[in-house]
Design an enzyme around this catalytic site. Structure first.
Site, mmCIF file in Angstrom:
data_model
loop_
_atom_site.group_PDB
_atom_site.id
_atom_site.type_symbol
_atom_site.label_atom_id
_atom_site.label_comp_id
_atom_site.label_asym_id
_atom_site.label_seq_id
_atom_site.Cartn_x
_atom_site.Cartn_y
_atom_site.Cartn_z
ATOM 1 N N ASP A 104 0.555 -1.169 -0.083
ATOM 2 C CA ASP A 104 -0.202 0.255 -0.033
ATOM 3 C C ASP A 104 0.892 0.792 0.388
ATOM 4 O O ASP A 104 0.899 2.480 0.616
ATOM 5 C CB ASP A 104 -0.551 -0.141 1.237
ATOM 6 C CG ASP A 104 -0.057 0.334 2.726
ATOM 7 O OD1 ASP A 104 0.721 -0.232 2.870
ATOM 8 O OD2 ASP A 104 -0.724 0.381 3.685
ATOM 9 N N LYS A 155 3.913 1.626 15.539
ATOM 10 C CA LYS A 155 2.879 2.820 16.774
ATOM 11 C C LYS A 155 3.102 3.512 17.690
ATOM 12 O O LYS A 155 2.679 3.159 18.696
ATOM 13 C CB LYS A 155 1.592 2.656 15.883
ATOM 14 C CG LYS A 155 1.649 1.885 14.291
ATOM 15 C CD LYS A 155 0.454 1.584 14.210
ATOM 16 C CE LYS A 155 0.232 1.658 13.360
ATOM 17 N NZ LYS A 155 0.015 0.213 12.592
ATOM 18 N N ASP A 215 1.875 6.571 1.948
ATOM 19 C CA ASP A 215 0.752 5.458 2.272
ATOM 20 C C ASP A 215 0.016 5.776 1.827
ATOM 21 O O ASP A 215 -0.752 6.711 2.199
ATOM 22 C CB ASP A 215 1.951 5.102 4.069
ATOM 23 C CG ASP A 215 0.453 4.498 4.463
ATOM 24 O OD1 ASP A 215 0.033 5.276 5.107
ATOM 25 O OD2 ASP A 215 0.321 3.561 4.577
HETATM 26 N N1 GDD Z 1 -1.004 -11.316 3.470
HETATM 27 C C1 GDD Z 1 -0.854 -10.221 4.844
HETATM 28 N N2 GDD Z 1 -1.885 -10.688 6.430
HETATM 29 N N3 GDD Z 1 -0.390 -9.533 4.678
HETATM 30 C C2 GDD Z 1 -1.063 -8.174 5.592
HETATM 31 C C3 GDD Z 1 -1.702 -8.957 6.300
HETATM 32 C C4 GDD Z 1 -1.693 -10.268 6.907
HETATM 33 O O1 GDD Z 1 -2.327 -10.529 7.930
HETATM 34 N N4 GDD Z 1 -1.329 -7.193 7.853
HETATM 35 C C5 GDD Z 1 -1.594 -6.823 6.672
HETATM 36 N N5 GDD Z 1 -1.402 -7.163 5.574
HETATM 37 C C6 GDD Z 1 -0.378 -5.667 4.443
HETATM 38 C C7 GDD Z 1 -1.459 -5.224 4.400
HETATM 39 O O2 GDD Z 1 -1.575 -5.081 3.081
HETATM 40 C C8 GDD Z 1 -0.344 -3.799 4.371
HETATM 41 O O3 GDD Z 1 0.543 -4.143 2.288
HETATM 42 C C9 GDD Z 1 1.056 -4.597 5.455
HETATM 43 O O4 GDD Z 1 0.777 -5.689 5.550
HETATM 44 C C10 GDD Z 1 1.496 -3.600 6.116
HETATM 45 O O5 GDD Z 1 0.232 -3.606 6.856
HETATM 46 P P1 GDD Z 1 -0.791 -1.972 7.495
HETATM 47 O O6 GDD Z 1 -1.858 -3.133 7.826
HETATM 48 O O7 GDD Z 1 -1.339 -1.716 5.654
HETATM 49 O O8 GDD Z 1 -0.045 -1.897 8.080
HETATM 50 P P2 GDD Z 1 0.342 -0.389 8.337
HETATM 51 O O9 GDD Z 1 0.534 1.004 7.636
HETATM 52 O O10 GDD Z 1 -0.574 0.492 9.588
HETATM 53 O O11 GDD Z 1 1.857 -0.297 8.892
HETATM 54 C C11 GDD Z 1 3.084 -0.832 8.251
HETATM 55 O O12 GDD Z 1 3.514 0.232 7.079
HETATM 56 C C12 GDD Z 1 3.719 1.001 7.774
HETATM 57 C C13 GDD Z 1 4.015 1.734 6.473
HETATM 58 O O13 GDD Z 1 3.114 2.035 5.767
HETATM 59 C C14 GDD Z 1 3.825 -0.861 9.266
HETATM 60 O O14 GDD Z 1 4.985 -1.395 8.119
HETATM 61 C C15 GDD Z 1 4.436 0.645 9.500
HETATM 62 O O15 GDD Z 1 5.728 -0.185 10.664
HETATM 63 C C16 GDD Z 1 4.875 1.062 8.657
HETATM 64 O O16 GDD Z 1 5.711 2.149 8.775
HETATM 65 MG MG MG Z 2 -0.306 0.824 5.481
#
Ligand code: GDD
Ligand code: MG
Length: 343
Positions: A104, A155, A215
């Protein structure tokens, strides 16, 4: 070399758009966001593993029609396993050092440069970093001058953040990282594995990327990325095929088969395929899902309308979400992976 793309989240902060589609297929200038990531893969990557669960059928369908130029495996988790659990679940497809990429993100990261950086530092794990003002929705790294990361907090509350350098969502990992991930349960890369690698190996490095990074976690950032790319490409608007525009468009993106009625005004909005916007309608900062009809003389500001909805004539909405259909039963009530401390 393999790249695992984490594309299994529900995208709860992007509902109702994600009630009906996988987050990684949300269009950005009419192209699924995951395509931008795939196009940025370096030549070293010859196999892509898509780690999916929710709405995996849509993802398979998309790639059945769109060749990604490499071997592509759609790896379906029976239940969401988290950002590290999904990687462990892909273990059988890995042959050595591998990338893990959040699906994403739109950014200018050079993955080839990241490979050089990783090699030069003899890292066990390298992650991309990006400076931001407000860190609390992200993972935050405590990095030294030479790039070595000595602490990582997912976070954090602003007062607990060790720096303003956030995890930008691209990792290059040595196979030994897999040994840290337990099989068959939800494991968070950010909360459980990164801190462990720091403690055990001391070979965790951060590669600060240059250029841009966005993001697509929320509707506001989804709208912003469109504005950014329109400006970057010097487009006033982006209009798909077979559209009829009777009104005025300002910095907006239309899908295919969209009709905009006479005297309608569309500002900074995203409109998906097969949408009818009636005469005299005003839209600003809106996202309008597929097959939506908006009745004449309606005014919508900061509104998201889910697929197949009807907005009656002369409706006035502000800061709202339009969704009258049932919510898919597998859809969670809140973010399940690494939620904010407050949620
Ligand atoms: N296959 C799979 N299974 N993918 C997953 C799962 C899961 O259970 N959970 C989340 N994802 C995928 C999401 O689709 C996304 O592409 C990515 O892993 C990160 O998950 P998000 O839910 O978008 O996390 P976030 O945005 O709150 O935080 C993450 O991204 C930030 C940067 O955008 C973390 O990695 C943070 O540390 C980071 O700063
Ligand atoms: Mg994300």
């Amino acid at each position: 070399m393999e790249a695992i793309i984490l594309a299994g989240g529900f995208g709860t902060r992007l509902r109702p758009l994600t009630y009906t589609r996988a987050k990684s297929l949300l269009p950005i200038l009419n192209k699924p966001m995951i395509s931008y990531l795939i196009e940025s893969l370096p030549p070293e990557v010859d196999r892509v593993v898509l780690a999916v669960n929710y709405r995996k059928g849509q993802i398979e369908e998309y790639f059945a029609d769109h060749d990604c130029g490499r071997e592509l495996i759609v790896n379906d988790e029976p239940t969401p396993l988290g950002t590290a659990g999904a990687v462990k679940f892909a273990e059988e497809y890995l042959t050595g050092r591998f990338f893990v990429l959040n699906a994403d993100i739109i950014c200018s990261l050079s993955l080839s440069e990241m490979i050089r950086f990783h090699r030069n530092h003899g890292a066990v794990a390298s992650i991309s970093l990006w400076p931001v003002e407000h860190v609390s929705e992200f993972g935050v790294a405590d990095a030294q001058q030479d790039g070595k990361i000595v602490g990582f907090v997912e976070k954090p509350r602003p007062e607990d953040a060790p720096s303003n350098l956030i995890n930008a969502g691209a990792y290059l990992l040595e196979p030994e990282v897999l040994e840290y991930i337990e099989t068959g349960r939800l494991v968070s890369m950010e909360k459980e594995i990164f801190p462990q690698i720091i403690t055990d190996t001391g070979k965790f490095y951060g590669f600060v990327l240059q250029g841009y990074w966005m993001d697509i976690g929320r509707i506001s950032s989804y709208l912003e990325v469109h504005q950014f790319l329109l400006r970057k490409h010097k487009f006033d608007n982006y209009v798909g095929e077979h559209c009829k525009v009777g009104g005025h468009l300002h910095h907006s993106c239309l899908g295919n088969h969209v009709t905009i009625g006479k005297n309608a005004q569309v500002h900074s909005s995203i409109i998906y395929d097969n949408v009818h916007v009636g005469e005299g309608v005003t839209l600003s900062d809106c996202v309008i899902g597929e097959n939506v009809r908006i009745g004449q003389a309606s005014t919508l500001k900061k509104v998201v309308v889910g697929d197949n909805e009807i907005v009656h004539a002369q409706t006035s909405l502000e800061q709202d979400v339009q969704w009258t259909q049932s919510i898919p039963k597998e859809y969670p009530k809140k973010q399940i992976g690494n939620p904010l401390q407050s949620s």
